[in-house]
Design an enzyme around this catalytic site. Structure first.
Site, PDB file in Angstrom:
ATOM      1  N   ARG A   1       0.861  -1.177   0.000  1.00  0.00           N
ATOM      2  CA  ARG A   1       0.000   0.000   0.000  1.00  0.00           C
ATOM      3  C   ARG A   1       0.897   1.226   0.000  1.00  0.00           C
ATOM      4  NH1 ARG A   1      -5.158   0.165   0.919  1.00  0.00           N
ATOM      5  NH2 ARG A   1      -5.292  -2.078   1.146  1.00  0.00           N
TER       6      ARG A   1
ATOM      7  N   LEU B   1       2.115   4.735   1.168  1.00  0.00           N
ATOM      8  CA  LEU B   1       1.992   5.599   2.341  1.00  0.00           C
ATOM      9  C   LEU B   1       1.766   7.027   1.851  1.00  0.00           C
ATOM     10  CD1 LEU B   1       4.928   4.064   4.382  1.00  0.00           C
ATOM     11  CD2 LEU B   1       2.485   3.825   4.887  1.00  0.00           C
TER      12      LEU B   1
ATOM     13  N   ASN C   1      12.345   0.105   2.707  1.00  0.00           N
ATOM     14  CA  ASN C   1      11.520  -0.866   1.973  1.00  0.00           C
ATOM     15  C   ASN C   1      12.437  -1.832   1.242  1.00  0.00           C
ATOM     16  OD1 ASN C   1       9.147  -1.967   0.703  1.00  0.00           O
ATOM     17  ND2 ASN C   1       9.682  -0.838  -1.165  1.00  0.00           N
TER      18      ASN C   1
ATOM     19  N   HIS D   1      12.437  -4.086  -2.246  1.00  0.00           N
ATOM     20  CA  HIS D   1      11.719  -4.152  -3.517  1.00  0.00           C
ATOM     21  C   HIS D   1      12.375  -5.216  -4.404  1.00  0.00           C
ATOM     22  CE1 HIS D   1       9.232  -2.722  -6.791  1.00  0.00           C
ATOM     23  NE2 HIS D   1      10.293  -2.770  -7.569  1.00  0.00           N
TER      24      HIS D   1
ATOM     25  N   SER E   1      16.396  -4.728  -4.020  1.00  0.00           N
ATOM     26  CA  SER E   1      16.957  -3.467  -3.537  1.00  0.00           C
ATOM     27  C   SER E   1      16.323  -3.090  -2.216  1.00  0.00           C
ATOM     28  CB  SER E   1      16.651  -2.333  -4.527  1.00  0.00           C
ATOM     29  OG  SER E   1      17.065  -2.664  -5.836  1.00  0.00           O
TER      30      SER E   1
ATOM     31  N   ASP F   1       9.168   3.832  -4.759  1.00  0.00           N
ATOM     32  CA  ASP F   1      10.378   3.039  -5.022  1.00  0.00           C
ATOM     33  C   ASP F   1      11.556   3.881  -5.535  1.00  0.00           C
ATOM     34  OD1 ASP F   1       8.948   0.771  -4.289  1.00  0.00           O
ATOM     35  OD2 ASP F   1       8.319   0.331  -6.329  1.00  0.00           O
TER      36      ASP F   1
HETATM   37  C1  GAR Z   1       8.803  -9.626  -1.437  1.00  0.00           C
HETATM   38  O1  GAR Z   1       9.333 -10.228  -2.592  1.00  0.00           O
HETATM   39  C2  GAR Z   1       9.021  -8.124  -1.483  1.00  0.00           C
HETATM   40  O2  GAR Z   1      10.228  -7.750  -2.065  1.00  0.00           O
HETATM   41  C3  GAR Z   1       7.858  -7.701  -2.328  1.00  0.00           C
HETATM   42  O3  GAR Z   1       6.783  -8.509  -1.931  1.00  0.00           O
HETATM   43  C4  GAR Z   1       7.271  -9.744  -1.433  1.00  0.00           C
HETATM   44  C5  GAR Z   1       6.732  -9.965  -0.046  1.00  0.00           C
HETATM   45  O4  GAR Z   1       7.030 -11.250   0.431  1.00  0.00           O
HETATM   46  N1  GAR Z   1       7.579  -6.325  -2.136  1.00  0.00           N
HETATM   47  C6  GAR Z   1       7.061  -5.519  -3.057  1.00  0.00           C
HETATM   48  O5  GAR Z   1       6.740  -5.916  -4.156  1.00  0.00           O
HETATM   49  C7  GAR Z   1       6.874  -4.087  -2.611  1.00  0.00           C
HETATM   50  N2  GAR Z   1       6.358  -3.292  -3.674  1.00  0.00           N
HETATM   51  P1  GAR Z   1       7.012 -11.547   1.982  1.00  0.00           P
HETATM   52  O6  GAR Z   1       5.646 -11.083   2.499  1.00  0.00           O
HETATM   53  O7  GAR Z   1       7.164 -13.038   2.087  1.00  0.00           O
HETATM   54  O8  GAR Z   1       8.143 -10.792   2.617  1.00  0.00           O
END
Ligand code: GAR
Length: 195
Positions: free
Chosen positions: A90, A92, A106, A108, A135, A144
């Protein structure tokens, strides 16, 4: 130790990696809260099972400001000094980011600045990239796009699908995120003031 809160929306495997790393004696942070916008997120149950305070607030039917005020109150009550987003899906608001300026990171699943947003692995495959990765960056108002704190690369293999590539990258996320957050928080000398 620095008081870290983690925001999740789902599985929470990166949150679990951060929690597991925090048991090392020389880890500069402790996880004081795991909060989610999805009350049914699997990661919330994992955190509760591991004795960590949890908080869930669905944004459904609430103005964004009210939803975020509830999250913010839980963070302040837990005494959080820093926030790690771990699959928190989400955006912020600018106001929230400003309140926590310099205190939110974060992870990514791409080699930023490539592939901001969603479907990063499918986009890397479609582009024919030979390397992919993840990253860790500071969170700013722009999606991002904040300062990069760390990256890890993996090869893209000829038979990769978005799923196989995502699994290879995720393994690196679990290593990169705790390591980068620890380095980041060790670098806080006397803390940075809340705005
Ligand atoms: C992870 O791969 C993270 O990098 C990505 O979601 C997944 C969460 O997995 N995040 C994004 O895409 C942020 N925009 P997890 O809940 O098992 O950590």
């Amino acid at each position: 130790k620095r008081r870290l809160a983690i925001l999740i929306s789902g599985r929470g495997s990166n949150m679990a990696a951060l929690v597991e790393a925090s048991s090392a004696v020389d880890c500069p942070y402790e996880v004081v809260l795991v909060a989610s916008d999805k009350p049914a997120a699997a990661g919330l149950a994992w955190a509760a099972d591991h004795g960590i305070a949890t908080f869930a607030q669905s944004p459904k039917g609430l103005p964004k400001a009210e939803y975020e005020a509830a999250i913010n109150a839980a963070l302040r009550e837990a005494g959080a000094e820093a926030i790690a987003l771990a699959g928190y899906m989400r955006l912020l608001s600018d106001g929230f980011v400003a309140r926590w300026r310099g205190r939110i990171v974060n992870i990514h699943p791409s080699l930023l600045p490539k592939y901001k947003g969603l479907d990063t692995h499918a986009r890397a495959l479609a582009a024919g990239d030979a390397v992919a990765g993840c990253s860790v960056h500071l969170v700013t108002e722009e999606l991002d796009a904040g300062e990069l704190l760390g990256q890890a690369e993996v090869p893209v293999l000829p038979d990769d699908t978005a799923d196989t590539l995502s699994a290879r990258v995720l393994e690196q996320e679990h290593r990169l995120y705790p390591e980068t957050v620890a380095r980041w928080l060790r670098g806080w000398s006397d803390g940075i003031p809340f705005s």
